[in-house]
Scaffold this motif. Structure first.
Motif, PDB file in Angstrom:
ATOM      1  N   HIS A   1       0.297  21.654  -2.604  1.00 56.74           N
ATOM      2  CA  HIS A   1       0.507  20.641  -3.470  1.00 56.74           C
ATOM      3  C   HIS A   1       1.455  20.394  -4.327  1.00 56.74           C
ATOM      4  O   HIS A   1       2.661  19.635  -4.747  1.00 56.74           O
ATOM      5  CB  HIS A   1      -0.846  19.972  -4.150  1.00 56.74           C
ATOM      6  CG  HIS A   1      -0.893  18.961  -5.341  1.00 56.74           C
ATOM      7  ND1 HIS A   1      -0.413  19.453  -6.482  1.00 56.74           N
ATOM      8  CD2 HIS A   1      -0.994  17.612  -5.335  1.00 56.74           C
ATOM      9  CE1 HIS A   1      -0.373  18.521  -7.404  1.00 56.74           C
ATOM     10  NE2 HIS A   1      -0.685  17.361  -6.616  1.00 56.74           N
ATOM     11  N   ASP A   2       1.643  21.499  -5.266  1.00 59.17           N
ATOM     12  CA  ASP A   2       2.476  21.896  -6.037  1.00 59.17           C
ATOM     13  C   ASP A   2       3.769  21.777  -5.621  1.00 59.17           C
ATOM     14  O   ASP A   2       4.919  21.349  -6.248  1.00 59.17           O
ATOM     15  CB  ASP A   2       2.335  23.214  -7.117  1.00 59.17           C
ATOM     16  CG  ASP A   2       0.680  22.977  -7.875  1.00 59.17           C
ATOM     17  OD1 ASP A   2       0.328  21.717  -7.963  1.00 59.17           O
ATOM     18  OD2 ASP A   2       0.325  23.960  -8.421  1.00 59.17           O
ATOM     19  N   ARG A   3       3.990  22.630  -4.499  1.00 58.88           N
ATOM     20  CA  ARG A   3       5.339  22.866  -3.980  1.00 58.88           C
ATOM     21  C   ARG A   3       5.647  21.504  -3.261  1.00 58.88           C
ATOM     22  O   ARG A   3       7.053  21.210  -3.451  1.00 58.88           O
ATOM     23  CB  ARG A   3       5.335  23.984  -2.856  1.00 58.88           C
ATOM     24  CG  ARG A   3       4.989  25.374  -3.518  1.00 58.88           C
ATOM     25  CD  ARG A   3       4.816  26.467  -2.248  1.00 58.88           C
ATOM     26  NE  ARG A   3       5.923  26.525  -1.574  1.00 58.88           N
ATOM     27  CZ  ARG A   3       6.869  27.570  -1.814  1.00 58.88           C
ATOM     28  NH1 ARG A   3       6.979  28.167  -3.008  1.00 58.88           N
ATOM     29  NH2 ARG A   3       7.968  27.631  -0.756  1.00 58.88           N
TER      30      ARG A   3
ATOM     31  N   TYR B   1       5.709  16.832   4.532  1.00 59.12           N
ATOM     32  CA  TYR B   1       4.895  16.281   3.527  1.00 59.12           C
ATOM     33  C   TYR B   1       5.806  15.633   2.258  1.00 59.12           C
ATOM     34  O   TYR B   1       5.685  14.567   2.057  1.00 59.12           O
ATOM     35  CB  TYR B   1       3.836  17.235   2.904  1.00 59.12           C
ATOM     36  CG  TYR B   1       2.925  17.741   3.903  1.00 59.12           C
ATOM     37  CD1 TYR B   1       2.169  16.680   4.679  1.00 59.12           C
ATOM     38  CD2 TYR B   1       2.696  18.871   3.965  1.00 59.12           C
ATOM     39  CE1 TYR B   1       1.206  17.150   5.777  1.00 59.12           C
ATOM     40  CE2 TYR B   1       1.305  19.517   4.644  1.00 59.12           C
ATOM     41  CZ  TYR B   1       0.881  18.542   5.602  1.00 59.12           C
ATOM     42  OH  TYR B   1      -0.147  18.869   6.463  1.00 59.12           O
ATOM     43  N   ALA B   2       6.772  16.300   1.759  1.00 64.17           N
ATOM     44  CA  ALA B   2       7.744  15.587   0.594  1.00 64.17           C
ATOM     45  C   ALA B   2       8.391  14.494   1.303  1.00 64.17           C
ATOM     46  O   ALA B   2       8.253  13.677   0.475  1.00 64.17           O
ATOM     47  CB  ALA B   2       8.571  16.681   0.483  1.00 64.17           C
ATOM     48  N   ALA B   3       8.906  14.573   2.213  1.00 60.28           N
ATOM     49  CA  ALA B   3       9.573  13.295   2.740  1.00 60.28           C
ATOM     50  C   ALA B   3       8.430  12.183   2.999  1.00 60.28           C
ATOM     51  O   ALA B   3       8.933  10.828   2.774  1.00 60.28           O
ATOM     52  CB  ALA B   3      10.240  13.649   4.290  1.00 60.28           C
TER      53      ALA B   3
ATOM     54  N   ALA C   1       6.404  10.708   8.337  1.00 60.59           N
ATOM     55  CA  ALA C   1       7.755  11.013   8.273  1.00 60.59           C
ATOM     56  C   ALA C   1       8.414  11.437   9.972  1.00 60.59           C
ATOM     57  O   ALA C   1       9.446  11.752  10.239  1.00 60.59           O
ATOM     58  CB  ALA C   1       8.318  12.119   7.374  1.00 60.59           C
ATOM     59  N   MET C   2       7.491  11.035  10.819  1.00 58.70           N
ATOM     60  CA  MET C   2       7.577  11.802  12.290  1.00 58.70           C
ATOM     61  C   MET C   2       8.956  10.811  12.897  1.00 58.70           C
ATOM     62  O   MET C   2       8.634   9.509  13.164  1.00 58.70           O
ATOM     63  CB  MET C   2       6.534  11.318  13.180  1.00 58.70           C
ATOM     64  CG  MET C   2       6.253  12.166  14.411  1.00 58.70           C
ATOM     65  SD  MET C   2       6.105  13.910  14.208  1.00 58.70           S
ATOM     66  CE  MET C   2       6.573  14.636  15.708  1.00 58.70           C
ATOM     67  N   ASN C   3      10.027  11.617  13.338  1.00 60.21           N
ATOM     68  CA  ASN C   3      11.057  10.871  13.682  1.00 60.21           C
ATOM     69  C   ASN C   3      11.682  12.026  14.890  1.00 60.21           C
ATOM     70  O   ASN C   3      12.607  12.496  14.519  1.00 60.21           O
ATOM     71  CB  ASN C   3      12.224  10.775  12.531  1.00 60.21           C
ATOM     72  CG  ASN C   3      13.369   9.927  13.033  1.00 60.21           C
ATOM     73  OD1 ASN C   3      14.331   9.700  12.256  1.00 60.21           O
ATOM     74  ND2 ASN C   3      13.347   9.417  14.281  1.00 60.21           N
ATOM     75  N   PRO C   4      11.085  12.110  16.081  1.00 61.78           N
ATOM     76  CA  PRO C   4      11.533  13.031  16.908  1.00 61.78           C
ATOM     77  C   PRO C   4      12.867  12.382  17.638  1.00 61.78           C
ATOM     78  O   PRO C   4      13.066  11.381  17.934  1.00 61.78           O
ATOM     79  CB  PRO C   4      10.393  13.180  17.795  1.00 61.78           C
ATOM     80  CG  PRO C   4       9.914  12.014  17.910  1.00 61.78           C
ATOM     81  CD  PRO C   4       9.882  11.368  16.446  1.00 61.78           C
TER      82      PRO C   4
ATOM     83  N   THR D   1       0.880  -1.416   0.100  1.00 61.44           N
ATOM     84  CA  THR D   1      -0.037  -0.118  -0.061  1.00 61.44           C
ATOM     85  C   THR D   1       0.966   1.333   0.042  1.00 61.44           C
ATOM     86  O   THR D   1       0.305   2.244   0.260  1.00 61.44           O
ATOM     87  CB  THR D   1      -0.973   0.069   1.205  1.00 61.44           C
ATOM     88  OG1 THR D   1      -0.081  -0.289   2.412  1.00 61.44           O
ATOM     89  CG2 THR D   1      -1.946  -1.083   1.227  1.00 61.44           C
ATOM     90  N   GLY D   2       2.273   1.173  -0.065  1.00 59.53           N
ATOM     91  CA  GLY D   2       3.110   2.069   0.076  1.00 59.53           C
ATOM     92  C   GLY D   2       2.693   3.335  -0.971  1.00 59.53           C
ATOM     93  O   GLY D   2       2.576   4.552  -0.699  1.00 59.53           O
ATOM     94  N   SER D   3       2.635   2.958  -2.370  1.00 64.69           N
ATOM     95  CA  SER D   3       2.190   4.134  -3.253  1.00 64.69           C
ATOM     96  C   SER D   3       1.069   4.445  -3.026  1.00 64.69           C
ATOM     97  O   SER D   3       0.806   5.876  -3.169  1.00 64.69           O
ATOM     98  CB  SER D   3       2.888   3.375  -4.516  1.00 64.69           C
ATOM     99  OG  SER D   3       2.229   4.342  -5.418  1.00 64.69           O
ATOM    100  N   PHE D   4      -0.016   3.512  -2.903  1.00 61.03           N
ATOM    101  CA  PHE D   4      -1.355   3.751  -2.940  1.00 61.03           C
ATOM    102  C   PHE D   4      -1.739   4.952  -1.749  1.00 61.03           C
ATOM    103  O   PHE D   4      -2.357   6.125  -1.959  1.00 61.03           O
ATOM    104  CB  PHE D   4      -2.295   2.706  -2.851  1.00 61.03           C
ATOM    105  CG  PHE D   4      -3.707   2.963  -2.702  1.00 61.03           C
ATOM    106  CD1 PHE D   4      -4.366   2.938  -3.754  1.00 61.03           C
ATOM    107  CD2 PHE D   4      -4.429   3.238  -1.387  1.00 61.03           C
ATOM    108  CE1 PHE D   4      -5.891   3.172  -3.881  1.00 61.03           C
ATOM    109  CE2 PHE D   4      -5.943   3.427  -1.347  1.00 61.03           C
ATOM    110  CZ  PHE D   4      -6.569   3.353  -2.689  1.00 61.03           C
ATOM    111  N   ALA D   5      -1.203   4.842  -0.789  1.00 60.54           N
ATOM    112  CA  ALA D   5      -1.316   5.447   0.482  1.00 60.54           C
ATOM    113  C   ALA D   5      -0.588   6.915   0.192  1.00 60.54           C
ATOM    114  O   ALA D   5      -1.425   7.968   0.461  1.00 60.54           O
ATOM    115  CB  ALA D   5      -0.782   5.197   1.686  1.00 60.54           C
ATOM    116  N   ALA D   6       0.230   7.127  -0.435  1.00 64.80           N
ATOM    117  CA  ALA D   6       1.013   8.509  -0.767  1.00 64.80           C
ATOM    118  C   ALA D   6      -0.071   9.142  -1.664  1.00 64.80           C
ATOM    119  O   ALA D   6      -0.075  10.483  -1.635  1.00 64.80           O
ATOM    120  CB  ALA D   6       2.470   8.235  -1.317  1.00 64.80           C
ATOM    121  N   ASN D   7      -0.284   8.401  -2.676  1.00 65.41           N
ATOM    122  CA  ASN D   7      -1.135   8.942  -3.781  1.00 65.41           C
ATOM    123  C   ASN D   7      -2.739   9.467  -3.196  1.00 65.41           C
ATOM    124  O   ASN D   7      -3.155  10.275  -3.674  1.00 65.41           O
ATOM    125  CB  ASN D   7      -1.386   7.886  -4.748  1.00 65.41           C
ATOM    126  CG  ASN D   7       0.053   7.652  -5.677  1.00 65.41           C
ATOM    127  OD1 ASN D   7       0.768   8.531  -5.680  1.00 65.41           O
ATOM    128  ND2 ASN D   7      -0.188   6.647  -6.460  1.00 65.41           N
TER     129      ASN D   7
END
Length: 615
Positions: free
Chosen positions: A98-100, A134-136, A223-226, A64-70
């Motif tokens: 979204h564009d950025r 978001y990008a990560a 991406a949460m990595n505190p 589901t990795g690609s599906f979830a990101a999409n």
């Protein structure tokens, strides 16, 4: 042993959570915040992105990795002109964001970032932080976020702990980053936000001109990595991204439990969005939550403030620097309905002159969610009074107990303390995870009303491993009844209804003449003093008693007091014997981070210098 993730295992586990209040409430919150039309549009766009047959094939194997990101990218497209980020004078719709984000994601992939590579950052609360996060997330890269307060070799070592491939930083931190640039061998590309970057450093804004807003090769991870532990010792890295992402990610590590238990804890974790009002809040214009973010976004607790933006399509309003009046002003101006805060922030707001507090319309506020440090009951009550006086229709104070490792465990809701006022002294009951009170000496679970070690189990602890310092996991892990429980080093007790009351940290407990003293009990009294702006009680050496409580006091501007006056005040408020601070020292400013935690090791160092043993 972890259970293999498959359509069959997930479907089987889902049967046990479908009808729970947490799952139904979370679904109601999503429908309320997205809107039915956007929900259908998002699903349609998601299937079109990967191709219907490709998506069905991947879902049948639960890849589901690609599906979830999409799905998230499609949600941003569907929300279109809804405001995504308000950063000072800059306003971004979801389409603009979204564009950025897609341009930045394409840039990161061009720099060689692959799934599970790290994209580190040292950024203020800003649009750039959210864009980077978001990008990560949509390319499967955890984002270890470094504290703004770190400098020198400590900063270098913290960055190197997670070995990021790319590091994004604000121009204000350029001097420190450049000093140790050549001692960060994992970083292949540095990117600077603002200003003119030094030679060899990329300019953040330039990336949006050079890269397209086409769909990158997507692979989701939250991406949460505190980092954690910086106020009591060397920071560790918490892999929350694994526990929070595993269901929808192809790169997150599996939890050390069954799929059924994992899914139960995952739903319970995000159910706070429902309990705190996600199914009710609707801005009159944007039809969504609008979240003011005053606490540092590198801090794990702040995720409770921007998770509505990630999952529910809320509008994020980051504050670069907290100011109490600005908080009230922004609440009125931006129709803020949600904010994660720490007790320090609430105390600063309450400390404003009455004529300032009365200037602002606070009627939009629904959820002030507080955590990270103990909040005095008097502050909770006063905050509710202030916001209701200024237009809020009902109490706004919510609270949770948790940590960088566990995420949320308990929740205290207004209806809890409205039903039984004494619950205002608690941090709520375990709605988002489980806890037990444990006696490590007798090795047994304690009954309600008995103080003991607080042990937690949640979606975060099921995968916890401290990347880079994995051996430290054993120091905070206990196996009870064949299950792993996380020991946060806190002492507390539960009442018959399950509400948790915190006493103190084990590491902060003072043993004075054989008597156990909990600093939080003394600090609560000190904060009641109208002359006190900030306070901390620490251990100090005593020639006969071993240790003694020492009160460190920061007075309000213009106030005066001496040791005898503070000690007498403590007596009048009910403290006695060893609990009355044997010494009181006054400070111009105490070393407290805005995230609410006071750095007691800095205060204690000067008193213990040259003393070999502590009690």
């Amino acid at each position: 042993m972890p259970e293999k993730k498959s359509l069959k295992s997930v479907a089987g586990a889902m049967r046990h959570v479908l009808l729970t209040e947490e799952n139904r409430g979370l679904n109601r919150s999503i429908k309320n915040q997205w809107g039915w039309l956007n929900l259908f549009k998002t699903l349609g766009k998601t299937f079109r992105k990967g191709g219907f047959m490709n998506n069905m094939r991947a879902l049948s194997q639960f890849q589901t990795g690609s599906f979830a990101a999409n799905l998230f990218i499609s949600l941003w497209e569907s929300l279109d002109t809804r405001e995504a980020i308000v950063d000072g004078e800059r306003r971004f719709t979801y389409t603009q964001m979204h564009d950025r984000v897609l341009r930045l994601a394409n840039a990161l992939q061009d720099m060689g970032v692959k799934p599970k590579d790290r994209v580190g950052c040292m950024l203020y609360n800003s649009a750039e932080y959210l864009e980077s996060f978001y990008a990560a997330s949509i390319i499967g890269a955890p984002m270890p976020a470094v504290s703004w307060h770190q400098r020198g070799k400590e900063l270098r070592d913290t960055i190197n702990l997670r070995k990021p491939k790319v590091f994004i930083f604000d121009a204000d931190f350029a001097e420190d980053v450049m000093t140790y640039k050549n001692e960060m061998p994992s970083v292949e590309q540095f990117i600077m936000v603002g200003g003119t970057p030094p030679t060899g450093i990329l300019r953040y804004d330039q990336l949006f001109d050079e890269y397209p807003d086409t769909l990158p090769k997507t692979n989701f991870i939250f991406a949460m990595n505190p980092y954690t532990g910086g106020t009591t010792g060397t920071p560790k890295s918490s892999n929350l991204y694994d526990g929070l992402s595993y269901l929808l990610s192809d790169v997150a590590e599996a939890p050390r439990t069954s799929m059924e238990e994992y899914l139960k804890y995952l739903i319970r974790q995000f159910s706070y969005l429902y309990y705190c009002g996600g199914h009710l809040i609707k801005d009159p214009e944007g039809k969504n939550i609008r979240s003011l973010i005053p606490t540092p976004m590198y801090h794990a607790g702040t995720a409770a403030g921007f998770a509505p933006c990630v999952l529910l399509g809320a509008t994020a309003v980051p504050m670069k620097k907290f100011d109490p009046e600005s908080f009230l002003m922004m609440t009125q101006k931006e129709r803020i309905s949600w904010s994660f805060v720490v007790p320090t922030i609430l105390q600063r707001i309450l400390g404003l002159p009455d004529e300032v507090k009365r200037k602002y319309d606070l009627s939009s506020m629904h959820t002030l969610l507080c955590a990270a440090a103990p909040c005095p009951p008097e502050v909770k009550t006063a905050v509710n009074q202030l916001f209701m006086q200024q237009g809020a229709p009902k109490p706004v104070f919510h609270e949770y107990y948790g940590s960088s490792e566990t995420a949320l465990i308990t929740l205290l809701l207004p209806e809890d303390y409205m039903e039984k006022p004494e619950r205002i002294h608690s941090v709520g009951k375990p709605r988002c995870g489980d806890l037990l009170i444990y006696d490590p000496i007798a090795q047994k679970t304690l009954e309600n009303g008995q103080k003991g070690l607080i042990l937690c189990r949640s979606v975060g602890t099921l995968s916890l491993r401290y990347p880079g310092t994995e051996k430290k996991l054993k120091d905070s892990q206990k196996i009870i009844g064949g299950k792993e429980w996380y020991d946060d080093g806190l002492i507390g007790w539960q009442d018959p209804d399950g509400f948790l009351y915190l006493s103190s940290r084990v590491k902060e407990m003072i043993i004075c003449g054989g008597v156990n003293i909990f600093p939080a009990e003394i600090e609560r009294v000190l904060f009641m003093n109208p002359k006190v702006y900030d306070a901390a009680v620490i251990r100090a050496p005593h020639p006969d008693l071993g240790e003694m409580p020492l009160a460190c006091i920061q007075l309000k501007e213009g106030e005066t007091a001496d040791e005898a006056e503070i000690q007498q005040y403590c007596k009048e408020k009910g403290l006695s014997g060893f609990k009355i601070p044997k010494k009181v020292d006054f400070f111009e400013k105490l070393p407290r981070h805005l995230d609410g935690k006071i750095i007691k090791r800095e205060l204690e160092e000067k008193y213990w210098k040259g003393v070999e043993q502590r009690g």
